[in-house]
Design an enzyme around this catalytic site. Structure first.
Site, short mmCIF file in Angstrom:
data_model
loop_
_atom_site.label_atom_id
_atom_site.label_comp_id
_atom_site.label_asym_id
_atom_site.label_seq_id
_atom_site.Cartn_x
_atom_site.Cartn_y
_atom_site.Cartn_z
N ARG A 126 8.49 -24.25 1.32
CA ARG A 126 7.96 -24.70 0.40
C ARG A 126 8.99 -25.42 -0.59
NH1 ARG A 126 2.37 -21.36 -0.74
NH2 ARG A 126 1.34 -22.16 1.35
N TYR A 138 0.99 -31.15 2.79
CA TYR A 138 1.14 -30.16 3.68
C TYR A 138 2.09 -28.83 2.90
CZ TYR A 138 5.78 -32.71 4.95
OH TYR A 138 6.82 -33.47 4.90
N GLU A 139 2.15 -27.89 3.73
CA GLU A 139 2.63 -26.59 3.45
C GLU A 139 1.96 -25.96 2.45
OE1 GLU A 139 4.94 -25.45 5.66
OE2 GLU A 139 4.80 -23.75 4.40
N GLY A 140 0.61 -26.15 2.30
CA GLY A 140 -0.21 -25.87 1.27
C GLY A 140 -0.61 -26.63 0.53
N GLN A 173 -1.20 -24.39 -4.06
CA GLN A 173 -0.09 -23.92 -4.91
C GLN A 173 -0.52 -23.24 -6.03
OE1 GLN A 173 2.95 -23.70 -3.15
NE2 GLN A 173 2.11 -24.74 -1.43
#
Lengths: 593, 593
Positions: A294, A434-436, A441
């Site tokens: 992240r 992406y990546e959450g 978040q």
């Protein structure tokens, strides 16, 4: 043709004047001497400008193509990938045992920013490989490490992460991909994964897919998810790639940006896979790498903003349009350059103060990751875990906004593809997703991280800010006024918001969650405020010590002053919104939207 | 496949419950009865959903192409254009004398929003024709009007506006295109124009270019610019298109969005042109249409946000992901729909409260334009001239941000082109740039419009807000708290900012110009706050009168409350920034960026 030049001097300033890395006790930091990091950064900057950056537009315009099951990357990518491989860049922070260079993670971040700024789509092939390697390093058996890591760290083989399925992204408990245990201890993996970055391509001899799947009979939902290694080519006895495994590319997605990266639909049809880590502990295995992954996405926000900013500055100095209202600046020309206009300045200062503050935040966060990993410092681990959603969410949101501002400086020339400014916004956009996705978040931050260990880490953060303010309150009247006072005020706002969540989130968790996004941004501003206060202090110290390049340090202070005066007060608005709670947010029946 | 359905009920609510158009004394407004506007809006909505919207993705994917000097529009555009032509939509607010329907401009705006939401790139062919017609109507000789208007209003011929050149956009005084007078009273126009929307295409028999150029020997700079009619085909004696004129398409620009519209480089090589209006008064001729043109661009911001919002709502109701933290909402499903999550709500409420407030602002602005034109009301003209940069700049900025938020609701599915959410952001982006980039709007607002007639119109605006508050302060305790109090506070902030500019802009104009962008946004928020207060009041009145569709009106009030509580307080942040003046904005030497 866009320009890009790695801001090595800025990075050095943060590493050495602000973070003072060589004075840190973290193992490996003693190697980070100024001349050494300078040499690495210069070399990384050179590759970025000369090899990666020229391919950025090419990648955007050509994209990747799938022909007869084979994925082809854009012209020139293969050759450039060889150069990056030869430079050993992927293994910068990997153990020497597997061919890495064992450097601290913070140096990897510094280099990664340049690579990503020069060509985000390209560097993702390498970045995903790094992430997959880190997972194998953390959770693999010795045999798995010996088998995969040397090839992956050298980038002869690349890696991927397979999480998302068509019907689930955030909520991975709904996953349908299955892994049937076989008698030989391997698994047969079947299912479809989507949005797989660098899913397949023509630049490496093998692709090592890390795939989340469920072993039938395991626990329901997210607790029954396991992680598997599924190579594109299964390995021969001697470890060389052998037969094609049951994994194929279903499609390459047509995306808004990062066209140079092959985002694939991956179909697994009884593909041979090997359990990585413990059965049903797949999510935990993913989580151990999450802070780094992240942070890397937050870095993409900063990197695209930096690249776009550099171009906006060039254009603003070059393009003649209108006259300075306070007096002509270019009397011999038909008009003054754009940069004389206050509103262009506002935009450029927003960008500049963000990228420099963001860079410091990334590097600070990276030192915390190094402390967590190399020092086994649980406080650092807790703090960086708290900050991770802020780094990811805030920096990617702001990074995107800054690319839009940079594009705007170009007027109509920003909207046509010719100048490359559209690409910066289109590429930067993905980092918010992406990546959450950034809403997730914010949820992670407010719904989970704030309360960890009874709020220990958020208290530690406030303490850190408080101590900085206390220790530096007598530096100078101007520093107190320009830096300390606004930082204190912003930190107070953040504390008030935390307090609001504590008091009102109990009765109704939606009172906290309705303010989560505002809180994430507020927290980001306070972090950048802290970074700017630290940079302002370091710059003043350098000036007091008679540093030769006074303009550099004076510019730092002036840029910091801008951030503190113009950006940091956003905390008040965020707090005001947060304190309205859930009432207006949740008022409507779903049917009435 | 994206969805779109025209929000006719919302438009009717604004026209009849809020603006009460039929009660206005403006000529033509008596015709705007509820049933009549309802019928027009339903028909416009039908064409939007059934004809224009299905071509939106097609246009994006195919784009326009230039082959052997001929521009081809995407598949289906030609047939759809015939339908719009047959419907007589371009002449809705044009004089009957030339084949128009003589309806008020406000109705054109209402319809235009739907068309633009359904297919912005497509409707620009028609919109530019409308704009060029309006210029000929305002400045043409009777012969010119008779020659061009009937054909343009019927859209048999389309129109364009040619302002920008490669080296100048905002600063048109630098223009190089020349118009040499000929003995027969015509001119030979030579030069290159860029970014010409709808510059050429295959959907009409002729293209009537309005071209800004300089007559040699005229005044320097912007004062020497004249406006010319340059038809693609010069006309035969009988008025039919004859020989090809000396104008050709050099290129079609590759753009970030609005691919379905042919943005052309136009080369003029001794093209025959006819002076439109007075020599050297070309800019003045352009300015007379500017309020309408800029309102049209603000409308694009709202329209793209509306379309994107509709899709985000569908997706949020449909996509199952995670569980409501306050209790499961979809116990029979594997997860709850996205719309249960507070952060998704926040995003949707931001979007909803913006588009509905923005729509009201556009329609209000349009009634002012009608008053200015049909009533010759100079106060209305002054007020709408003041508001125009706010309508254009604020609504296009916010509109863009809302498309980004809508896209974000889709997570990864928003980033791939398949769902069409990327197109909304890419198309919406242009509205911030063309027709005067938003920084220039802010400059126009603060540097020019505020001070017109000694600040008469901004004072009139404050008076209007004050009177509304005074008149409605006793409506109900809740209305006062939820609507009046925040509106008062925001208006006070705006007044404080104006005061700051007056007091500090004198010493140094950069003190005002450094805050111009913030001021434009602040002003926009106050306008939307005023709109929401008016809508909230109208909705309450409808409820009090026992309206059958209570949910509709209750939703209006709840949405308004959201805007007042969550969005309107942004004025405080803008004010805080403005009051820091020029110091931090202008601190750096250009070399230090």
């Amino acid at each position: 043709m866009p320009v890009y030049s790695a801001p090595t001097k800025d990075t050095q300033f943060i590493l050495h004047d602000v973070l003072k890395v060589t004075e840190a006790s973290t193992p490996g930091y003693d190697e980070l001497e100024k001349a050494f990091t300078g040499a690495i950064l210069e070399e990384a900057g050179k590759i970025s400008s000369e090899v990666l950056h020229p391919l950025n537009t090419v990648g955007d315009q050509e994209g990747c193509r799938l022909e007869n099951g084979v994925v082809y990357t854009p012209t020139g990518f293969k050759e450039a990938f060889e150069q990056v491989k030869d430079g050993g860049w992927t293994g910068l922070d990997m153990p020497e045992q597997y061919g890495g260079q064992n450097m601290p993670y913070v140096l990897g971040t510094a280099v990664g920013e340049y690579f990503s700024a020069a060509n985000q789509a390209f560097v993702m092939y390498q970045g995903l490989t790094h992430g997959a390697s880190a997972a194998i390093l953390a959770h693999g058996t010795d045999a798995q490490k010996d088998t995969y890591l040397p090839k992956m760290i050298s980038c002869e083989w690349t890696g991927t992460m397979n999480l998302t399925e068509p019907h689930c992204g955030t909520d991975l408990g709904l996953m349908r991909t299955k892994a049937e245990p076989q008698e030989d201890g391997s698994y047969k993996v079947s299912g479809q994964k989507i949005f797989i970055s660098a899913g397949d391509h023509d630049m490496s001899d093998n692709v090592i897919h890390l795939v989340l799947a469920k072993i039938p009979g395991g626990p329901d939902g997210i607790k029954g998810v396991s992680l598997f290694i599924v190579p594109k080519f299964t390995l021969n006895e001697d470890g060389t790639p052998g037969a094609r495994n049951g994994v194929s590319v279903g499609n390459i997605e047509k995306k808004m940006g990062i066209h140079g990266n092959s985002t694939c639909v991956m179909n697994y049809d009884e593909a041979t896979g090997y359990l990585l880590g413990d059965a049903h502990k797949g999510m935990r295995a993913m989580f151990t790498m999450m802070n780094e992954a992240r942070l890397g996405v937050g870095m993409q926000g900063v990197s695209q903003a930096e690249a776009a900013y550099q171009n906006a500055v060039e254009y603003a100095k070059d393009r003649l349009q209108g006259r300075d209202v306070t007096g002509v600046k270019n009397p011999d020309g038909p008009a003054d350059p754009l940069i004389v206009h206050p509103d262009i300045r506002r935009s450029l200062m927003d960008q500049k103060s963000f990228v420099e503050g963001g860079r410091a935040f990334l590097l600070w966060g990276s030192t915390l990751i190094d402390q967590a990993h190399r020092d086994k410092n649980t406080d650092a681990d807790g703090l960086v875990s708290l900050l991770t959603p802020v780094i990811k969410g805030f920096l990617s949101d702001e990074g995107y906004d800054m690319t839009v501002k940079a594009q705007q400086v170009f007027g109509g020339h920003g909207y046509i593809e010719e100048h490359g400014m559209s690409q910066y916004t289109r590429d930067a956009r993905i980092a918010q997703i992406y990546e959450g996705a950034n809403g997730v978040q914010a949820l992670d931050l407010v719904g989970r991280k704030l309360a960890v260990d009874g709020g220990k880490y958020v208290m530690a953060f406030f303490e850190l800010v408080k101590n900085f303010c206390k220790e530096n309150t007598d530096l100078s009247e101007d520093f107190t006024k320009s830096f300390i006072a606004p930082l204190k005020a912003a930190s107070k706002d953040l504390q008030a918001a935390s307090m609001y969540f504590m008091q009102n989130g109990m009765k109704n968790p939606n009172n906290a969650l309705s303010g989560s996004y505002d809180f994430m941004h507020m927290f980001g501003h306070v972090c950048l405020g802290l970074m700017w206060a630290q940079m302002g202090k370091a710059a003043q110290e350098a000036l007091d010590a008679g540093a030769s390049d006074a303009a550099f340090y004076e510019t730092k202070i002036a840029t910091g002053r801008y951030y503190m005066a113009r950006r940091l007060p956003a905390t008040k608005l965020h707090l005001a919104r947060i304190e309205t709670g859930a009432d207006t947010v949740m008022a409507l029946d779903a049917a009435n939207f």
